[in-house]
Design an enzyme around this catalytic site. Sequence first.
Site, PDB file in Angstrom:
ATOM      1  CB  VAL A 105      -0.930   0.025   1.226  1.00 23.29           C
ATOM      2  CG1 VAL A 105      -1.768   1.304   1.251  1.00 23.29           C
ATOM      3  CG2 VAL A 105      -1.818  -1.205   1.255  1.00 23.29           C
ATOM      4  CB  CYS A 106       1.053   4.202   0.567  1.00 18.16           C
ATOM      5  SG  CYS A 106       1.352   5.974   0.574  1.00 18.16           S
ATOM      6  CB  THR A 107       5.832   5.010  -0.255  1.00 16.88           C
ATOM      7  OG1 THR A 107       5.595   5.113   1.149  1.00 16.88           O
ATOM      8  CG2 THR A 107       5.446   6.316  -0.937  1.00 16.88           C
ATOM      9  N   GLY A 154      -1.553  -1.067  -3.906  1.00 16.15           N
ATOM     10  CA  GLY A 154      -2.535  -0.009  -3.723  1.00 16.15           C
ATOM     11  C   GLY A 154      -1.854   1.341  -3.764  1.00 16.15           C
ATOM     12  CB  ALA A 155      -2.867   4.563  -5.192  1.00 16.55           C
TER      13      ALA A 155
END
Length: 235
Positions: A105-107, A154-155
């Site tokens: 997720v994310c970075t 996921g962004a």
Amino acid sequence: MIVIGEKIRIGLVLFPELTQLDLTGPAEVFGRMPGAEIHLLWKTLDPVSSDRGPRILPTTTFAACPELDVICVPGGPGQIALMEDEITLQFLRTAAAHCKLVTSVCTGSLILAAAGLLAGYRATCHWSSIDQLSLLGVEPVHERVVRDRNRITGAGVTSGIDFALTVVADLVGHQVAQEIQLQMEYDPAPPYQAGSPRTAPPALTEAIRQKNASFIEQRRSATKRAAEHLAKTLE
């Protein structure tokens, strides 16, 4: 697809200065899945401080971690240090070798990429840093959830819930994923259309870019170092 009720071991990596919602959003979804066994993973069992203050207790150490079905890496400011943390990177390589799904997720996708686990894959990341994936041999995709073979990413931050529902559907089916979404009353209706550069006013997006420019440059420098290290290991 896993038979509903069969044990599903999911490991979510903890680290100092992570963004807690990157982890707790997916954990809330996964915890509602039949048969889920959730492991919050770190090097020790000491409390881990998130980037906004709350501390989270690991449940399992890297050394004691059982073989997993899913590994998930969240993001957050602490991701910068983790990209050069060989203990964590090696743990991810070892764990991923046995997983049905390797996720982030994310970075967190930058951490997976630094471990060499996304080279040649399509993936997403937080909008402010998604371009950095290409430095690590990853094809950046500007979507909220991206699947490429057994990698699901996921962004930024809140996309972790969308991401986790996608993982649940992959593991046990769309019906269960929809039941969990309804149980959680996950029915987003944000007060502003400002949650993405695609919808936010351009001036707002630019202001956030300028505000975070120094930090993003720190992240970029870490990504470049990780790319150099990764290239050497592949020689």
